[in-house]
Design a protein around this motif. Structure first.
Motif, PDB file in Angstrom:
ATOM      1  N   GLY A 193      14.556 -47.646 -16.643  1.00 26.22           N
ATOM      2  CA  GLY A 193      14.746 -47.210 -15.400  1.00 26.22           C
ATOM      3  C   GLY A 193      15.059 -47.994 -14.220  1.00 26.22           C
ATOM      4  N   SER A 194      14.539 -48.171 -13.114  1.00 27.88           N
ATOM      5  CA  SER A 194      14.971 -48.792 -11.913  1.00 27.88           C
ATOM      6  C   SER A 194      14.140 -50.064 -11.650  1.00 27.88           C
ATOM      7  CB  SER A 194      15.149 -47.892 -10.742  1.00 27.88           C
ATOM      8  OG  SER A 194      15.236 -48.481  -9.612  1.00 27.88           O
ATOM      9  N   GLU A 195      14.933 -51.198 -11.370  1.00 31.33           N
ATOM     10  CA  GLU A 195      14.286 -52.448 -11.183  1.00 31.33           C
ATOM     11  C   GLU A 195      13.131 -52.514 -10.177  1.00 31.33           C
ATOM     12  OE1 GLU A 195      17.168 -52.128 -12.270  1.00 31.33           O
ATOM     13  OE2 GLU A 195      17.085 -53.655 -13.977  1.00 31.33           O
ATOM     14  N   ASP A 196      13.410 -51.558  -9.045  1.00 28.80           N
ATOM     15  CA  ASP A 196      12.548 -51.445  -7.982  1.00 28.80           C
ATOM     16  C   ASP A 196      11.663 -50.264  -7.898  1.00 28.80           C
ATOM     17  OD1 ASP A 196      14.296 -49.985  -7.274  1.00 28.80           O
ATOM     18  OD2 ASP A 196      14.883 -50.841  -5.437  1.00 28.80           O
ATOM     19  N   GLY A 197      11.763 -49.333  -9.127  1.00 25.96           N
ATOM     20  CA  GLY A 197      11.058 -47.879  -9.046  1.00 25.96           C
ATOM     21  C   GLY A 197      11.617 -47.195  -8.240  1.00 25.96           C
ATOM     22  N   LEU A 198      13.162 -47.431  -7.438  1.00 24.22           N
ATOM     23  CA  LEU A 198      13.662 -46.394  -6.511  1.00 24.22           C
ATOM     24  C   LEU A 198      14.972 -45.989  -7.176  1.00 24.22           C
ATOM     25  CD1 LEU A 198      13.545 -48.127  -3.128  1.00 24.22           C
ATOM     26  CD2 LEU A 198      12.567 -45.982  -3.594  1.00 24.22           C
ATOM     27  N   ALA A 199      15.343 -44.831  -6.960  1.00 24.09           N
ATOM     28  CA  ALA A 199      16.488 -44.350  -7.395  1.00 24.09           C
ATOM     29  C   ALA A 199      17.629 -44.375  -6.378  1.00 24.09           C
ATOM     30  CB  ALA A 199      16.446 -42.730  -7.823  1.00 24.09           C
ATOM     31  N   ASP A 200      18.704 -44.635  -6.682  1.00 26.37           N
ATOM     32  CA  ASP A 200      19.840 -44.819  -5.981  1.00 26.37           C
ATOM     33  C   ASP A 200      20.407 -43.305  -5.373  1.00 26.37           C
ATOM     34  OD1 ASP A 200      20.848 -47.724  -5.772  1.00 26.37           O
ATOM     35  OD2 ASP A 200      20.476 -47.340  -7.964  1.00 26.37           O
ATOM     36  N   LEU A 201      19.934 -42.519  -6.234  1.00 25.70           N
ATOM     37  CA  LEU A 201      20.461 -41.039  -5.802  1.00 25.70           C
ATOM     38  C   LEU A 201      19.384 -39.824  -6.767  1.00 25.70           C
ATOM     39  CD1 LEU A 201      22.736 -39.626  -4.179  1.00 25.70           C
ATOM     40  CD2 LEU A 201      24.029 -39.368  -6.517  1.00 25.70           C
ATOM     41  N   TYR A 202      19.033 -39.003  -5.976  1.00 26.68           N
ATOM     42  CA  TYR A 202      18.469 -37.651  -6.440  1.00 26.68           C
ATOM     43  C   TYR A 202      19.725 -36.804  -5.983  1.00 26.68           C
ATOM     44  CZ  TYR A 202      13.687 -38.836  -7.355  1.00 26.68           C
ATOM     45  OH  TYR A 202      12.449 -39.304  -7.755  1.00 26.68           O
ATOM     46  N   LEU A 203      19.964 -35.854  -6.833  1.00 25.39           N
ATOM     47  CA  LEU A 203      21.157 -34.705  -6.656  1.00 25.39           C
ATOM     48  C   LEU A 203      20.585 -33.686  -7.200  1.00 25.39           C
ATOM     49  CD1 LEU A 203      25.015 -35.717  -7.696  1.00 25.39           C
ATOM     50  CD2 LEU A 203      23.735 -33.330  -7.769  1.00 25.39           C
ATOM     51  N   GLU A 204      20.824 -32.514  -6.329  1.00 17.82           N
ATOM     52  CA  GLU A 204      20.173 -31.355  -6.803  1.00 17.82           C
ATOM     53  C   GLU A 204      20.943 -30.051  -5.550  1.00 17.82           C
ATOM     54  OE1 GLU A 204      18.916 -30.589  -9.309  1.00 17.82           O
ATOM     55  OE2 GLU A 204      18.572 -32.680 -10.039  1.00 17.82           O
ATOM     56  N   GLY A 205      20.691 -28.913  -6.013  1.00 18.96           N
ATOM     57  CA  GLY A 205      21.078 -27.881  -5.027  1.00 18.96           C
ATOM     58  C   GLY A 205      20.324 -27.986  -3.603  1.00 18.96           C
ATOM     59  N   THR A 206      20.695 -27.290  -2.751  1.00 26.01           N
ATOM     60  CA  THR A 206      20.167 -27.243  -1.401  1.00 26.01           C
ATOM     61  C   THR A 206      18.621 -26.832  -1.414  1.00 26.01           C
ATOM     62  OG1 THR A 206      21.173 -25.053  -0.745  1.00 26.01           O
ATOM     63  CG2 THR A 206      22.182 -27.074  -0.231  1.00 26.01           C
ATOM     64  N   ASP A 207      18.268 -25.710  -2.327  1.00 26.18           N
ATOM     65  CA  ASP A 207      17.032 -25.405  -2.490  1.00 26.18           C
ATOM     66  C   ASP A 207      15.985 -26.130  -2.605  1.00 26.18           C
ATOM     67  OD1 ASP A 207      18.250 -25.562  -4.947  1.00 26.18           O
ATOM     68  OD2 ASP A 207      16.934 -24.021  -6.114  1.00 26.18           O
ATOM     69  N   GLN A 208      16.451 -27.374  -3.471  1.00 27.83           N
ATOM     70  CA  GLN A 208      15.404 -28.458  -3.595  1.00 27.83           C
ATOM     71  C   GLN A 208      15.149 -29.377  -2.480  1.00 27.83           C
ATOM     72  OE1 GLN A 208      14.053 -28.462  -6.361  1.00 27.83           O
ATOM     73  NE2 GLN A 208      15.404 -26.740  -6.971  1.00 27.83           N
ATOM     74  N   HIS A 209      15.366 -28.881  -1.209  1.00 29.05           N
ATOM     75  CA  HIS A 209      14.698 -29.546   0.090  1.00 29.05           C
ATOM     76  C   HIS A 209      13.377 -28.908   0.132  1.00 29.05           C
ATOM     77  CE1 HIS A 209      19.111 -30.057   1.457  1.00 29.05           C
ATOM     78  NE2 HIS A 209      18.693 -31.047   1.643  1.00 29.05           N
ATOM     79  N   ARG A 210      13.141 -27.787  -0.399  1.00 28.22           N
ATOM     80  CA  ARG A 210      11.781 -27.043  -0.390  1.00 28.22           C
ATOM     81  C   ARG A 210      11.012 -27.457  -1.550  1.00 28.22           C
ATOM     82  NH1 ARG A 210      11.211 -20.990  -0.665  1.00 28.22           N
ATOM     83  NH2 ARG A 210      12.743 -20.343  -2.292  1.00 28.22           N
ATOM     84  N   GLY A 211      11.990 -28.045  -2.479  1.00 29.26           N
ATOM     85  CA  GLY A 211      11.585 -28.317  -4.158  1.00 29.26           C
ATOM     86  C   GLY A 211      11.171 -29.482  -4.313  1.00 29.26           C
ATOM     87  N   TRP A 212      12.153 -29.957  -5.327  1.00 31.70           N
ATOM     88  CA  TRP A 212      12.183 -31.313  -5.755  1.00 31.70           C
ATOM     89  C   TRP A 212      12.233 -32.415  -4.884  1.00 31.70           C
ATOM     90  CZ3 TRP A 212      15.767 -35.075  -8.431  1.00 31.70           C
ATOM     91  CH2 TRP A 212      15.153 -35.937  -9.472  1.00 31.70           C
ATOM     92  N   PHE A 213      13.211 -32.429  -3.955  1.00 31.52           N
ATOM     93  CA  PHE A 213      13.061 -33.581  -3.082  1.00 31.52           C
ATOM     94  C   PHE A 213      11.974 -33.583  -2.198  1.00 31.52           C
ATOM     95  CE2 PHE A 213      17.857 -32.144  -2.738  1.00 31.52           C
ATOM     96  CZ  PHE A 213      18.233 -32.849  -3.546  1.00 31.52           C
ATOM     97  N   HIS A 214      11.234 -32.557  -1.933  1.00 32.54           N
ATOM     98  CA  HIS A 214      10.178 -32.549  -1.099  1.00 32.54           C
ATOM     99  C   HIS A 214       8.811 -32.892  -1.775  1.00 32.54           C
ATOM    100  CE1 HIS A 214       8.466 -29.927   2.581  1.00 32.54           C
ATOM    101  NE2 HIS A 214       7.332 -30.500   1.872  1.00 32.54           N
ATOM    102  N   SER A 215       8.770 -32.236  -3.014  1.00 32.77           N
ATOM    103  CA  SER A 215       7.525 -32.908  -3.762  1.00 32.77           C
ATOM    104  C   SER A 215       7.645 -34.290  -3.996  1.00 32.77           C
ATOM    105  CB  SER A 215       7.247 -31.914  -5.014  1.00 32.77           C
ATOM    106  OG  SER A 215       8.396 -31.999  -5.879  1.00 32.77           O
ATOM    107  N   SER A 216       8.703 -34.448  -4.426  1.00 30.34           N
ATOM    108  CA  SER A 216       8.965 -35.879  -4.766  1.00 30.34           C
ATOM    109  C   SER A 216       8.609 -36.880  -3.740  1.00 30.34           C
ATOM    110  CB  SER A 216      10.298 -36.165  -5.282  1.00 30.34           C
ATOM    111  OG  SER A 216      10.484 -35.676  -6.379  1.00 30.34           O
ATOM    112  N   MET A 217       9.191 -36.416  -2.485  1.00 31.87           N
ATOM    113  CA  MET A 217       8.951 -37.478  -1.235  1.00 31.87           C
ATOM    114  C   MET A 217       7.223 -37.374  -1.002  1.00 31.87           C
ATOM    115  SD  MET A 217       9.713 -38.836   1.480  1.00 31.87           S
ATOM    116  CE  MET A 217      11.632 -38.556   1.909  1.00 31.87           C
ATOM    117  N   LEU A 218       6.692 -36.353  -0.856  1.00 32.50           N
ATOM    118  CA  LEU A 218       5.239 -36.173  -0.799  1.00 32.50           C
ATOM    119  C   LEU A 218       4.533 -37.001  -1.808  1.00 32.50           C
ATOM    120  CD1 LEU A 218       4.664 -32.453   0.427  1.00 32.50           C
ATOM    121  CD2 LEU A 218       4.830 -34.450   1.706  1.00 32.50           C
TER     122      LEU A 218
END
Length: 968
Positions: free
Chosen positions: A596-621
């Motif tokens: 995985g990642s040494e500090d538990g952070l990803a350098d990049l999440y990459l998805e379609g624009t619909d994921q602002h209300r989906g995966w980017f959003h839920s992962s952030m919360l």
């Protein structure tokens, strides 16, 4: 050629390569995939990258349900190009693919299978049902994995992450328990978007909007305490959801709107209004409302303004108040409340308020502390519950999402009791479930929420004390957005969002692993059991048996142990929103895995624009609730895929493009090149004509690589020339390579694949094929073992290593083919190479400025010769010996210092500073250069085809001095 002149063709150093002109990608690509798998190339890269700076792209999990579409291909290819380019620039670029496995779509498929057999899901043991869901997901994971690999995507395919793995289910539960233990979890009764078809609450990310035809009604609410001319006045509301009228608890106005008192003075026969009726309406909407009631302007009059204070003082009665058979159900006061959400853009200027069926309605009641006035009138199938007079059992929507009888029954009852002013129908945008495609309703149900404005109290306060604060601060301080507009979109969504609904009323997923005390209220301190020992027992069971352990017989007693009396506690069987599952992936991929990642952070999440209300959003919360900040340092968003005309793809329209079809016809590299050529930040178009254009670009690139392979035949280190000893032309090419190296690295770091590809494509086609290769063919073919030829081949070798590594992240199969043609071997692969470092001293700005002048003058000469060729005066440029007039002394000096005839591929050239005669050829874009055509004098060399005066005067018949020397 004279009869006695030998044929010198075999004496030329013609390119030698077995590299085919035709790629044959559809047939050959699977062979490379097998080769890479046999080599274990992903693990080889990890070994090679040991100790390097890590780069982790965290894969947003696709859903394990159905074949891939072109949007999947776009997404995975972009991810692969990011990972490969970062790896080849010296990072340890890791990619662990994963799948979302829980949730309604899979559950729905199993239920459909049951329904086709006349079987009821509720009659099946829940663990057995969940096992069928698991098997369904496993089948699609295997299919999708092969489809992704076929696109040339590299990664840890043999050990992906799955949200349904036992350990993943354990960690999802553990992440949920953190919300439980920090006090951000609560049970509330509030309106949520509810799917009557799927019988579950839905999140905003699970909603899409489609046109829907709704009833519209204008309903007068009579005031009971009006005095003077407001005595008996009626406040008119407008709604598109008649079924919510039985749950009305207030009417809202806005103190900033201008309201008036209107009196009916006349009426047509078919009209529900009566002469003398007085109505309160927003002035901006009054004429339209009264017209809907079939009243002409001559049939009413405006009496006066009505102030906000007067409105706030009114008390209304429900339209069904006192209705026979209602048994006093609606005999309560309906207050007037001030609300900013009320506008005079449409409707009446007054808003019917049913706090159990609307977010703004609910918020208004929460603000006033009126939670005891909430209603529970509608069940999970959108049916009115048995306690509701007149309408019990009637549904808003049936089991297929079609309109039920509730709306018309309410409207008919309003007509019966004199509670309707007007009615109609309208088509408008309305929320639908993205899975069943059926309309949803707002319905008040007990659900579990994460409070995003409550202090978390876990001590991780660097980015804020609440989930919302942490998220907003992370967006601005921690995350790099590509494109930057992604920041604004997610920021505004999180800034305005309500608490997170965590619960779903389904069976396939990770349960909310908590217990509630029987008889306690959700507001009581002891309502939820918070005990780390109980939590630990749950987690240990999930690790060994998966989340099925929660549903097994005796689970409650097992988890509570001897510490609590099972009879005092209720086990919660709702499952977590699948967005919580996917939002938790950082915990069991980035944080938990060795790779995985040494500090538990990803350098990049990459998805379609619909994921602002989906995966980017839920992962952030989710991460802000458990780790105090975002789980990613970078977010890249891409657009959607459209057909060639810019239309949304649809099977019914027949305009879809399946990745499988493209790879069968063209090969995956063509699909990858389509991605690289496009601006992914906007919507991308694809279709037959676009793919033909991509294939043409591919052929041109392939020919460039093929030429280099031929020119480098039998090249060895003994042939290598130091850059300091090279001719100017070669040193100019090295300068351009140094410039390009910077462009490529910066472009790949910025994920600007379109920019990188355009630069490389132009370089290959314009600067190499049409310029450098064109000029140096003569030296490569005809020179003997000269320093010039060795320098050209050295530059070809340098070009080869850079172009193959620069293009390998995009054309993964073709660059492997090119590399292996030159460097065969079981352990050989372009993908085990890094982009070579470029010496700083290759840059020579003065030389580049000089050669910019040379190239400008060459353009004028080649254009002038093209005119002669078109007019059939000459057949080839070697038949020419033009006179070139140069006005600029600096340019003239530059041209005289190089072999300008070789550069223009002529047999001779005369350079002069004399003014160009009137008949000279000129190009408007090349000032100060005039070309006068002259034919070359002499005989044609039978080996190099130059026309020179000395041909025929040497030992070897029919040759020039250069060719005679080459022949020895």
């Amino acid at each position: 050629m004279c009869a006695e002149t030998p044929d010198y063709k075999d004496t030329l150093n013609l390119p030698k390569t077995d590299f085919p002109m035709r790629a044959g990608l559809p047939k050959r690509e699977p062979e490379w995939l097998e080769r890479w798998e046999k080599m274990g190339i992903y693990d080889r890269l990890r070994d090679k990258a040991n100790g390097r700076q890590p780069f982790t792209l965290h894969d947003g999990p696709p859903y394990a349900n159905g074949h891939l579409h072109i949007g999947h291909a776009l997404n995975k290819i972009l991810k692969d190009m990011v990972v490969r380019s970062q790896q080849m620039m010296g990072r340890d670029a890791r990619y662990i693919p994963g799948w979302d496995c829980h949730g309604l779509p899979i559950e729905w498929k199993i239920e459909e299978k049951y329904r086709s057999k006349g079987k009821n899901k509720d009659d099946v043991d829940v663990v057995e049902f969940r096992q069928e869901c698991r098997e369904f997901a496993e089948g699609w994971i295997d299919i999708q994995r092969d489809e992704f690999k076929r696109l040339g995507v590299t990664g840890k395919w043999e050990k992906p992450y799955l949200t349904m793995d036992y350990r993943a289910e354990r960690i999802i539960a553990e992440e949920f328990q953190k919300f439980l233990m920090t006090g951000t979890l609560y049970q509330g009764s509030k309106p949520v978007m509810w799917s009557p078809v799927e019988k579950t609450a839905l999140a905003e990310a699970e909603i899409e909007y489609h046109d829907h035809k709704s009833h519209t009604i204008w309903v007068p609410f009579k005031a009971t305490n009006g005095t003077g001319d407001l005595q008996g006045v009626k406040v008119v509301i407008w709604t598109t959801t008649p079924w919510t009228i039985p749950s009305n608890k207030a009417v809202a106005y806005n103190h900033t709107i201008s309201y008036g008192l209107y009196e009916v003075t006349g009426r047509p026969e078919e009209c529900w209004a009566r002469i003398g009726d007085r109505y309160l309406l927003a002035d901006a909407l009054a004429e339209d409302v009264l017209a809907k009631a079939r009243l002409e302007p001559t049939m009413y009059r405006r009496l006066r303004d009505v102030s906000a204070d007067e409105l706030g003082a009114l008390s209304l009665i429900h339209p069904f108040h006192g209705a026979e058979g209602a048994e006093g159900f609606w005999d309560y006061e309906v207050p007037m409340i001030d609300g900013d959400h009320v506008t005079d853009d449409a409707g009446t200027g007054f808003v019917h308020t049913a706090p159990s069926h609307g977010q703004e309605d609910y918020d208004a009641f929460v603000a006033r502390g009126w939670m005891d006035r909430m209603t529970h009138n509608v069940g999970e199938e959108s049916e009115f519950l048995p306690h509701v007079p007149f309408f019990a059992g009637l549904k808003v929507l049936d089991h297929k999402g079609k309109e039920g009888k509730a709306n018309t029954a309410v409207i008919d009852k309003l007509v019966e009791v004199g509670g309707l002013l007007a009615r109609g129908r309208m088509t408008h945008s309305y929320p639908h479930s993205w899975r069943s495609k059926a309309p949803v309703i707002y319905r008040n149900t007990p659900q579990w929420f994460a409070a995003i404005d409550k202090e978390v109290g876990d001590g991780q306060d660097t980015y804020g004390k609440t989930i919302r604060q942490r998220a907003l601060t992370s967006i601005d301080q921690l995350v790099k957005w590509t494109p930057q507009t992604g920041r604004n979109r997610l920021y505004s969504m999180i800034e305005a969002r309500p608490d997170w609904v965590l619960s779903r009323q389904r069976a396939w997923g990770v349960p909310l692993t908590c217990f509630v005390k029987k008889g306690a209220l959700p507001t009581d301190d002891d309502f939820l059991l918070r005990d780390e020992t109980v939590n630990k027992r749950v987690l240990e069971a999930f690790e060994a048996e998966g989340a099925d352990a929660w549903y097994k017989h005796g689970a409650k007693e097992r988890f509570l142990g001897n510490d609590y009396n099972p009879d005092d506690w209720e086990q919660v069987f709702d499952i977590l929103d699948v967005w919580f599952d996917s939002g938790s992936t950082h915990a069991f991929v980035l944080r938990d895995r060795e790779d995985g990642s040494e500090d538990g952070l990803a350098d990049l999440y990459l998805e379609g624009t619909d994921q602002h209300r989906g995966w980017f959003h839920s992962s952030m919360l989710q991460a802000c609730g458990t780790r105090g900040r975002a789980p990613y340092r970078g977010v890249l968003t891409h657009g959607f895929t459209l057909d060639e005309k810019g239309n949304k793809m649809s099977k019914s329209l027949g305009n879809t493009v399946a990745p499988e079809d493209v790879t069968k016809q063209y090969g995956a590299d063509i699909l990858r090149l389509w991605v690289a050529q496009a601006d992914y930040t906007a919507d991308l178009r694809i279709g037959p004509e676009i793919l033909k254009g991509v294939a043409d670009s591919y052929r041109r690139l392939r020919n460039t690589m093929r030429f280099m392979l031929g020119a480098l035949s039998h090249f060895s280190e003994a042939d290598r020339v130091d850059p300091a000893d090279m001719p100017e032309l070669e040193r100019y090419v090295l300068h351009r390579l140094a410039e390009l190296d910077e462009v490529v690295r910066k472009g790949y770091d910025a994920y600007d694949f379109q920019g990188v590809f355009q630069q490389l494509f132009n370089f290959c086609t314009v600067e190499l094929s049409a310029f450098y290769f064109d000029i140096r063919k003569d030296a490569l073919y005809c020179d003997g073992d000269t320093p010039r030829r060795r320098a050209a081949r050295t530059v070809m070798d340098i070009l080869f290593h850079r172009l193959t590594t620069w293009l390998a992240p995009v054309l993964v199969f073709t660059m492997e083919d090119v590399w292996l043609d030159r460097f065969p071997g079981e352990d050989s692969s372009i993908h085990l190479q890094d982009i070579p470092e470029t010496p700083a001293d290759w840059r020579d700005k003065a030389l580049a400025a000089k050669w910019a002048k040379v190239r400008r003058a060459r353009r004028a000469v080649t254009a002038a010769l093209e005119v002669q060729r078109t007019d059939k005066v000459i057949g080839a440029s070697l038949e020419a010996a033009p006179v070139v007039h140069i006005e600029d002394a600096e340019m003239l000096a530059a041209l005289k210092s190089v072999n300008f005839d070789d550069i223009c591929i002529t047999s001779a050239i005369q350079l002069t500073g004399d003014p160009a005669p009137a008949e000279a050829f000129r190009m408007p874009e090349v000032d100060g250069v005039g070309v006068v055509f002259e034919k070359a004098e002499g005989e044609k060399c039978q080996r190099c085809w130059k026309i020179l005066p000395d041909v025929g005067r040497h030992q070897h018949p029919g040759t020039c001095s250069r060719c005679n020397e080459a022949l020895g």
